[in-house]
Scaffold this active site. Structure first.
Site, PDB file in Angstrom:
ATOM      1  N   ARG A   1     -32.598 -11.519  -5.954  1.00 36.10           N
ATOM      2  CA  ARG A   1     -32.428 -10.530  -6.762  1.00 36.10           C
ATOM      3  C   ARG A   1     -32.502 -10.659  -8.277  1.00 36.10           C
ATOM      4  NH1 ARG A   1     -28.064  -8.207  -3.983  1.00 36.10           N
ATOM      5  NH2 ARG A   1     -29.119  -6.034  -3.274  1.00 36.10           N
TER       6      ARG A   1
ATOM      7  N   ASP B   1     -36.478  -3.988  -3.614  1.00 36.77           N
ATOM      8  CA  ASP B   1     -34.855  -4.469  -2.695  1.00 36.77           C
ATOM      9  C   ASP B   1     -34.192  -3.114  -2.085  1.00 36.77           C
ATOM     10  OD1 ASP B   1     -32.662  -4.654  -2.469  1.00 36.77           O
ATOM     11  OD2 ASP B   1     -32.104  -5.544  -4.547  1.00 36.77           O
TER      12      ASP B   1
ATOM     13  N   SER C   1     -30.812  -2.825  -2.403  1.00 33.44           N
ATOM     14  CA  SER C   1     -29.887  -1.788  -3.201  1.00 33.44           C
ATOM     15  C   SER C   1     -30.770  -0.918  -3.144  1.00 33.44           C
ATOM     16  CB  SER C   1     -30.795  -2.488  -5.027  1.00 33.44           C
ATOM     17  OG  SER C   1     -29.807  -3.527  -5.020  1.00 33.44           O
TER      18      SER C   1
ATOM     19  N   TYR D   1     -23.962 -12.795  -6.039  1.00 32.94           N
ATOM     20  CA  TYR D   1     -23.268 -12.767  -5.369  1.00 32.94           C
ATOM     21  C   TYR D   1     -22.092 -13.251  -4.862  1.00 32.94           C
ATOM     22  CZ  TYR D   1     -27.278 -10.449  -1.935  1.00 32.94           C
ATOM     23  OH  TYR D   1     -27.943  -9.713  -1.915  1.00 32.94           O
TER      24      TYR D   1
HETATM   25  N1  LIG Z   1     -32.602  -6.867  -8.714  1.00 31.82           N
HETATM   26  C1  LIG Z   1     -31.644  -7.380  -9.717  1.00 31.82           C
HETATM   27  O1  LIG Z   1     -31.206  -8.132 -10.383  1.00 31.82           O
HETATM   28  C2  LIG Z   1     -30.376  -6.620  -7.791  1.00 31.82           C
HETATM   29  C3  LIG Z   1     -30.939  -6.313  -7.611  1.00 31.82           C
HETATM   30  C4  LIG Z   1     -29.972  -5.790  -6.775  1.00 31.82           C
HETATM   31  C5  LIG Z   1     -28.001  -6.347  -6.814  1.00 31.82           C
HETATM   32  N2  LIG Z   1     -28.390  -7.344  -8.152  1.00 31.82           N
HETATM   33  C6  LIG Z   1     -26.784  -8.447  -7.815  1.00 31.82           C
HETATM   34  O2  LIG Z   1     -26.367  -8.789  -7.119  1.00 31.82           O
HETATM   35  C7  LIG Z   1     -25.151  -8.717  -7.408  1.00 31.82           C
HETATM   36  C8  LIG Z   1     -24.820  -8.468  -5.080  1.00 31.82           C
HETATM   37  O3  LIG Z   1     -24.613  -6.596  -5.457  1.00 31.82           O
HETATM   38  P1  LIG Z   1     -24.108  -5.954  -3.930  1.00 31.82           P
HETATM   39  O4  LIG Z   1     -24.968  -4.888  -3.805  1.00 31.82           O
HETATM   40  O5  LIG Z   1     -25.570  -6.840  -2.841  1.00 31.82           O
HETATM   41  O6  LIG Z   1     -23.064  -6.665  -3.810  1.00 31.82           O
HETATM   42  P2  LIG Z   1     -22.645  -6.330  -1.916  1.00 31.82           P
HETATM   43  O7  LIG Z   1     -23.034  -5.709  -1.005  1.00 31.82           O
HETATM   44  O8  LIG Z   1     -22.892  -8.804  -1.598  1.00 31.82           O
HETATM   45  O9  LIG Z   1     -21.176  -6.821  -2.313  1.00 31.82           O
HETATM   46  C9  LIG Z   1     -20.960  -5.398  -3.210  1.00 31.82           C
HETATM   47  C10 LIG Z   1     -19.183  -5.498  -4.171  1.00 31.82           C
HETATM   48  O10 LIG Z   1     -18.263  -6.097  -3.289  1.00 31.82           O
HETATM   49  C11 LIG Z   1     -17.682  -7.318  -4.447  1.00 31.82           C
HETATM   50  N3  LIG Z   1     -16.695  -7.795  -3.695  1.00 31.82           N
HETATM   51  C12 LIG Z   1     -16.538  -9.305  -2.674  1.00 31.82           C
HETATM   52  N4  LIG Z   1     -15.473  -9.319  -2.559  1.00 31.82           N
HETATM   53  C13 LIG Z   1     -14.571  -9.051  -2.635  1.00 31.82           C
HETATM   54  C14 LIG Z   1     -12.782  -9.131  -3.391  1.00 31.82           C
HETATM   55  N5  LIG Z   1     -12.141  -9.725  -2.173  1.00 31.82           N
HETATM   56  N6  LIG Z   1     -12.751  -8.071  -4.025  1.00 31.82           N
HETATM   57  C15 LIG Z   1     -13.530  -6.873  -5.057  1.00 31.82           C
HETATM   58  N7  LIG Z   1     -14.719  -6.734  -4.697  1.00 31.82           N
HETATM   59  C16 LIG Z   1     -15.468  -7.552  -3.820  1.00 31.82           C
HETATM   60  C17 LIG Z   1     -18.797  -8.039  -5.067  1.00 31.82           C
HETATM   61  O11 LIG Z   1     -18.661  -8.964  -5.942  1.00 31.82           O
HETATM   62  C18 LIG Z   1     -19.762  -7.022  -5.201  1.00 31.82           C
HETATM   63  O12 LIG Z   1     -19.959  -6.376  -6.697  1.00 31.82           O
HETATM   64  C19 LIG Z   1     -24.730  -7.828  -8.056  1.00 31.82           C
HETATM   65  O13 LIG Z   1     -24.385  -9.215  -8.794  1.00 31.82           O
HETATM   66  C20 LIG Z   1     -25.911  -7.294  -8.207  1.00 31.82           C
HETATM   67  O14 LIG Z   1     -26.206  -7.194  -9.359  1.00 31.82           O
HETATM   68  C21 LIG Z   1     -29.445  -7.941  -8.852  1.00 31.82           C
END
Ligand SMILES: NC(=O)c1ccc[n+]([C@@H]2O[C@H](COP(=O)([O-])OP(=O)(O)OC[C@H]3O[C@@H](n4cnc5c(N)ncnc54)[C@H](O)[C@@H]3O)[C@@H](O)[C@H]2O)c1
Length: 392
Positions: A128, A136, A139, A235
């Site tokens: 990420r 990605d 995403s 994550y």
């Molecule tokens: N290029 C980049 O920099 C990039 C791209 C995509 C995502 N990201 C980051 O990666 C991270 C993960 O994103 P994702 O969409 O893959 O998430 P994910 O699909 O892994 O999880 C979904 C969400 O559920 C939340 N979660 C987990 N357990 C929980 C609980 N018990 N109660 C409430 N919420 C809970 C997580 O914190 C997350 O925000 C984020 O920080 C996102 O901003 C960065």
């Protein structure tokens, strides 16, 4: 090099790995495309559009696998746990495979793929990072799932989303709660707001609070703090059962006040935490809707049935998964752009460059020359470290 696009075989899957619009970019990088006849049809891309951009069409799937140096798929064996295994005998040694492989799923599946000598890249393992952002796919698909979850909820809710002031009186806006504010959750917030709902959102990672506010939603503050809520990759980290118990207790009131609850809380490689119990469902008003985007990994609602829509005491609980496939035109377009960016990164002058000093290649490379070579996966599956492997 020849890139093959087989027709997706997972039941009901409508996406395709490459769309005609990306073919000129691939051609510039020295990559020709062969497509299994009809592979793009369900996503809205007929064979003729691929031919117009220089692709060859092959009617026979086995011939496609024989012809291609690189196979691009959406759901490969692994992510496609229903029919994916049928492709195994078609792979050739050193053939490149790129797609969703569900790497943290089962070691047997990944061992099967490694056993074919395939050089497999898993898009789920894409770092990420800013550099990898255009590649990605996770995403991209989460964006679509978050959007579609709101439409599904709005359709199932016996109320409208927006506030309306009419001659027949005032209609109050729907109250929507989003649990988990990753990519899917943030898109769900934005979509529910556009439909006029009053939106609240909650996540264990306090870092998302500002993003939630910027989308015009209220951030639900719970008086509990997760330990090391976020890992180095961004994550969520798994918490202990006591934390989840407190979380459920505190979330109960907000859930009871919501017309719609959309849950997206997942922890990579782990069963999803149960955040909405059957008691909490019993506390919701009849007609309320829960859309559980974590359903495939156990579900965030205790009552969710993966792949099904059920009603409990008048509350509709929807556990459909693979939602990106229900918006196949744009899902395929986004996925194709992600794969194209990855292919262009991987191939220089028409030749594969397997530079494992590069984080993007090292992290996504799963199997090579008969072995599972990904360091993170070997650790997760408790396999002994390989002498030559890079660190993922
Ligand atoms: N290029 C980049 O920099 C990039 C791209 C995509 C995502 N990201 C980051 O990666 C991270 C993960 O994103 P994702 O969409 O893959 O998430 P994910 O699909 O892994 O999880 C979904 C969400 O559920 C939340 N979660 C987990 N357990 C929980 C609980 N018990 N109660 C409430 N919420 C809970 C997580 O914190 C997350 O925000 C984020 O920080 C996102 O901003 C960065």
């Amino acid at each position: 090099m020849i890139v093959g696009v087989p027709r997706e075989s997972y039941p009901g899957e409508r996406r395709v790995a490459l769309v005609p619009a990306v073919l000129p970019t691939l051609a510039k990088a020295g990559l020709e495309v062969v497509l299994e006849a009809g592979a793009g049809a369900e996503a809205g891309y007929p064979d003729a559009e691929y031919v117009a951009k220089g692709a060859k069409i092959l009617a026979d799937r086995a011939e496609l696998f024989r012809t291609a140096d690189v196979i691009t798929q959406v759901l490969c064996y692994g992510a496609n746990d229903r029919t994916g295994k049928a492709d195994l005998p078609l792979f050739r040694r050193d053939q490149i495979l790129i797609g969703f492989l569900r790497p943290l799923g089962s070691v047997e599946t990944i061992t099967d793929i490694a056993g074919k000598g395939v050089t497999a890249f898993s898009v789920e393992l894409m770092p990420r990072s800013t550099r990898a952002q255009s590649m990605d796919a996770l995403s991209s698909m989460s964006t679509i799932a978050g959007y579609k979850a709101v439409l599904i909820a709005a359709d199932a809710l016996p109320k409208m989303f927006p506030m309306l002031t009419t001659a027949a009186g005032t209609i109050t806006p729907a109250r929507v709660l989003i649990i988990g504010c990753g990519v899917a959750g943030l898109q769900a917030i934005a979509t529910a707001r556009r439909l006029g709902a009053v939106v609240s959102a909650y996540d264990v990672r306090p870092a998302v609070k500002e993003q939630v506010h910027s989308l015009g939603a209220r951030f639900v503050e719970l008086p509990i703090e997760a330990k090391d809520a976020q890992d180095a990759r961004g994550y969520a980290r798994a918490q202990d059962e006591e934390f989840y118990r407190k979380q459920r207790e505190l979330l109960g009131k907000v859930v009871a006040e919501s017309d719609v609850v959309i849950t997206t809380a997942v922890v990579p490689g782990k069963k999803s935490p149960v955040l909405v119990t059957k008691e909490m469902v019993a506390g919701m008003a009849p007609g309320s809707v829960i859309v559980d985007l974590a359903s495939e990994r156990g579900g965030n609602c205790e009552l969710t049935k993966a792949g099904e829509k059920i009603a409990v005491n008048g509350v509709t609980i929807i556990g459909w998964f693979n939602l990106a496939s229900t918006v196949p035109y744009h899902a395929s377009q986004m996925y194709a752009r992600n794969l194209t960016a990855f292919l262009v990164h991987l191939v220089k002058d028409g030749k594969l460059q397997l530079n494992t000093a590069d984080e993007i290649i090292r992290d996504t490379l799963l199997t090579q020359s008969g072995e599972i070579v990904n360091a993170r996966l070997r650790e997760v599956f408790q396999l002994p470290a390989l002498a030559t492997q890079g660190s993922a």
